[in-house]
Write a protein that holds these residues in place. Structure first.
Motif, PDB file in Angstrom:
ATOM      1  N   ALA A  25       0.806  -1.220   0.000  1.00 51.31           N
ATOM      2  CA  ALA A  25       0.000   0.000   0.000  1.00 51.31           C
ATOM      3  C   ALA A  25       0.841   1.274   0.000  1.00 51.31           C
ATOM      4  O   ALA A  25       0.300   2.371  -0.216  1.00 51.31           O
ATOM      5  N   THR A  26       2.136   1.152   0.271  1.00 47.01           N
ATOM      6  CA  THR A  26       3.032   2.327   0.306  1.00 47.01           C
ATOM      7  C   THR A  26       4.367   1.925  -0.332  1.00 47.01           C
ATOM      8  O   THR A  26       5.297   1.528   0.375  1.00 47.01           O
ATOM      9  N   LEU A  27       4.469   2.055  -1.649  1.00 39.78           N
ATOM     10  CA  LEU A  27       5.624   1.498  -2.361  1.00 39.78           C
ATOM     11  C   LEU A  27       6.972   2.034  -1.908  1.00 39.78           C
ATOM     12  O   LEU A  27       7.916   1.271  -1.732  1.00 39.78           O
ATOM     13  N   GLY A  28       7.076   3.361  -1.772  1.00 48.58           N
ATOM     14  CA  GLY A  28       8.380   3.935  -1.420  1.00 48.58           C
ATOM     15  C   GLY A  28       9.442   3.471  -2.391  1.00 48.58           C
ATOM     16  O   GLY A  28       9.285   3.579  -3.615  1.00 48.58           O
ATOM     17  N   ASN A  29      10.528   2.888  -1.873  1.00 51.37           N
ATOM     18  CA  ASN A  29      11.589   2.392  -2.748  1.00 51.37           C
ATOM     19  C   ASN A  29      11.331   0.985  -3.257  1.00 51.37           C
ATOM     20  O   ASN A  29      12.159   0.415  -3.966  1.00 51.37           O
ATOM     21  N   ASN A  31      10.920  -1.856  -1.407  1.00 50.90           N
ATOM     22  CA  ASN A  31      11.457  -2.993  -0.621  1.00 50.90           C
ATOM     23  C   ASN A  31      10.398  -4.053  -0.362  1.00 50.90           C
ATOM     24  O   ASN A  31      10.626  -5.241  -0.585  1.00 50.90           O
ATOM     25  N   ASP A  32       9.256  -3.610   0.135  1.00 53.98           N
ATOM     26  CA  ASP A  32       8.205  -4.577   0.461  1.00 53.98           C
ATOM     27  C   ASP A  32       7.606  -5.177  -0.810  1.00 53.98           C
ATOM     28  O   ASP A  32       7.256  -6.354  -0.834  1.00 53.98           O
ATOM     29  N   ASP A  50       1.455   4.215  -4.653  1.00 53.96           N
ATOM     30  CA  ASP A  50       2.161   5.358  -4.049  1.00 53.96           C
ATOM     31  C   ASP A  50       1.688   6.621  -4.762  1.00 53.96           C
ATOM     32  O   ASP A  50       1.314   6.568  -5.937  1.00 53.96           O
ATOM     33  N   GLN A  52       3.675   9.240  -5.134  1.00 55.64           N
ATOM     34  CA  GLN A  52       4.835   9.920  -5.724  1.00 55.64           C
ATOM     35  C   GLN A  52       5.318   9.158  -6.953  1.00 55.64           C
ATOM     36  O   GLN A  52       5.655   7.973  -6.853  1.00 55.64           O
ATOM     37  N   GLY A  78      -3.364   7.040  -4.670  1.00 54.06           N
ATOM     38  CA  GLY A  78      -3.428   6.837  -3.224  1.00 54.06           C
ATOM     39  C   GLY A  78      -4.063   5.503  -2.863  1.00 54.06           C
ATOM     40  O   GLY A  78      -4.964   5.017  -3.555  1.00 54.06           O
ATOM     41  N   HIS A  79      -3.592   4.946  -1.742  1.00 60.06           N
ATOM     42  CA  HIS A  79      -4.146   3.647  -1.304  1.00 60.06           C
ATOM     43  C   HIS A  79      -5.601   3.754  -0.850  1.00 60.06           C
ATOM     44  O   HIS A  79      -6.262   2.742  -0.663  1.00 60.06           O
ATOM     45  N   GLU A  80      -6.093   4.979  -0.692  1.00 58.38           N
ATOM     46  CA  GLU A  80      -7.510   5.134  -0.331  1.00 58.38           C
ATOM     47  C   GLU A  80      -8.414   4.711  -1.492  1.00 58.38           C
ATOM     48  O   GLU A  80      -9.628   4.606  -1.343  1.00 58.38           O
ATOM     49  N   ASN A 100       3.553   0.729   5.149  1.00 57.75           N
ATOM     50  CA  ASN A 100       4.712   1.278   5.854  1.00 57.75           C
ATOM     51  C   ASN A 100       4.490   2.784   5.833  1.00 57.75           C
ATOM     52  O   ASN A 100       4.739   3.439   4.820  1.00 57.75           O
ATOM     53  N   LEU A 101       3.935   3.318   6.914  1.00 56.46           N
ATOM     54  CA  LEU A 101       3.411   4.689   6.896  1.00 56.46           C
ATOM     55  C   LEU A 101       4.520   5.735   7.038  1.00 56.46           C
ATOM     56  O   LEU A 101       5.696   5.403   7.146  1.00 56.46           O
ATOM     57  N   TYR A 103       6.794   9.099   5.808  1.00 59.15           N
ATOM     58  CA  TYR A 103       7.352   9.632   4.560  1.00 59.15           C
ATOM     59  C   TYR A 103       8.525   8.762   4.119  1.00 59.15           C
ATOM     60  O   TYR A 103       9.042   7.956   4.899  1.00 59.15           O
TER      61      TYR A 103
HETATM   62  C1  LIG Z   1       7.726   4.943   4.636  1.00 56.71           C
HETATM   63  S1  LIG Z   1       7.468   5.135   2.915  1.00 56.71           S
HETATM   64  C2  LIG Z   1       7.290   3.478   2.375  1.00 56.71           C
HETATM   65  C3  LIG Z   1       8.573   2.688   2.343  1.00 56.71           C
HETATM   66  C4  LIG Z   1       8.488   1.450   1.452  1.00 56.71           C
HETATM   67  N1  LIG Z   1       7.580   0.456   1.968  1.00 56.71           N
HETATM   68  C5  LIG Z   1       9.825   0.819   1.188  1.00 56.71           C
HETATM   69  O1  LIG Z   1       9.999  -0.346   1.483  1.00 56.71           O
HETATM   70  O2  LIG Z   1      10.691   1.506   0.667  1.00 56.71           O
HETATM   71  C6  LIG Z   1       5.825   5.789   2.786  1.00 56.71           C
HETATM   72  C7  LIG Z   1       5.344   6.019   1.364  1.00 56.71           C
HETATM   73  O3  LIG Z   1       3.935   6.286   1.382  1.00 56.71           O
HETATM   74  C8  LIG Z   1       3.643   7.128   0.289  1.00 56.71           C
HETATM   75  N2  LIG Z   1       2.303   7.695   0.454  1.00 56.71           N
HETATM   76  C9  LIG Z   1       1.918   8.837   1.065  1.00 56.71           C
HETATM   77  N3  LIG Z   1       0.580   9.003   0.987  1.00 56.71           N
HETATM   78  C10 LIG Z   1       0.091   7.914   0.317  1.00 56.71           C
HETATM   79  C11 LIG Z   1      -1.217   7.488  -0.098  1.00 56.71           C
HETATM   80  N4  LIG Z   1      -2.299   8.199   0.200  1.00 56.71           N
HETATM   81  N5  LIG Z   1      -1.311   6.335  -0.793  1.00 56.71           N
HETATM   82  C12 LIG Z   1      -0.212   5.592  -1.094  1.00 56.71           C
HETATM   83  N6  LIG Z   1       1.045   5.950  -0.730  1.00 56.71           N
HETATM   84  C13 LIG Z   1       1.194   7.089  -0.038  1.00 56.71           C
HETATM   85  C14 LIG Z   1       4.776   8.121   0.286  1.00 56.71           C
HETATM   86  O4  LIG Z   1       4.897   8.731  -0.978  1.00 56.71           O
HETATM   87  C15 LIG Z   1       5.988   7.215   0.644  1.00 56.71           C
HETATM   88  O5  LIG Z   1       6.654   6.769  -0.494  1.00 56.71           O
END
Ligand SMILES: C[S@@+](CC[C@H](N)C(=O)[O-])C[C@H]1O[C@@H](n2cnc3c(N)ncnc32)[C@H](O)[C@@H]1O
Length: 188
Positions: A25-29, A31-32, A50, A52, A78-80, A100-101, A103
């Protein structure tokens, strides 16, 4: 010692089988997403979210390098919107959803998960679970807004019906209250 992140992955690993459908639900880099893609294997599917573009692109490259991108659908949204997207893609019930909430370290700290959209996404995530499926959530009380979000997630999780879900937390007790911790919801 088992870190919070690795504890979350171990729990997810215990619930997911080859061929399953799962969500990052939160791709970031990524990893998950990479961890999940390897877990479900070539017949499995991973949906990733994500807001971004840089995060989606970084994750895509990571998955391509590992040769697992074909089983992944990465969404710049967004994951919503999780329920709507899973329905559109014809994804059915899911075995695990990882959040993974907060930033993304090293990127714009203003782009952060927020209480309203997080709770909306969590609600949709538990609804999408199959029996014995898991929603894993890592919260970060240490950054501005993070403790409000952690409290909101914890209250939401604590309110889930006992007959329907097992709700657990994995939290360090001898560290600052701001240290990250995990909240896990397993559908009975
Ligand atoms: C802590 S990082 C995630 C790290 C990731 N799991 C990894 O392994 O690298 C949180 C991510 O949530 C994203 N994010 C923020 N609001 C979001 C939303 N409404 N829906 C999905 N992603 C969101 C941010 O852009 C950010 O990349």
């Amino acid at each position: 010692v088992i870190s919070v992140l690795s504890f979350a992955q171990q729990l997810v690993r215990s619930k997911v089988r080859e061929g399953d459908t799962v969500v990052d639900a939160t791709l970031g880099n990524g990893n998950d997403a990479l961890f999940l893609a390897e877990l479900v294997g070539p017949r499995g599917r991973v949906a990733g979210f994500d807001v971004q573009a840089t995060a989606v692109e970084a994750s895509r490259s990571r998955l391509m390098e590992a040769g697992v991108a074909e089983r992944c659908a990465l969404m710049l949204c967004g994951h919503e919107r999780l329920a709507e997207v899973l329905a559109t893609k014809g994804f059915g019930e899911v075995a695990a959803v990882m959040f993974n909430l907060g930033y993304l370290p090293g990127s714009d700290e203003a782009i952060i998960t927020k209480v309203d959209s997080t709770l909306a996404a969590l609600e949709q995530a538990v609804s999408a679970l199959r029996r014995d499926g898991l929603v894993s959530i890592i919260v970060y009380p240490g950054h501005p807004g993070g403790s409000d979000e952690a409290d909101a997630v914890e209250s939401w999780a604590a309110g889930l019906a006992t007959e329907a879900y097992q709700v657990m937390s994995y939290r360090p007790l001898n560290r600052l209250a701001a240290a990250p911790y995990g909240i896990f919801v397993c559908k009975r």
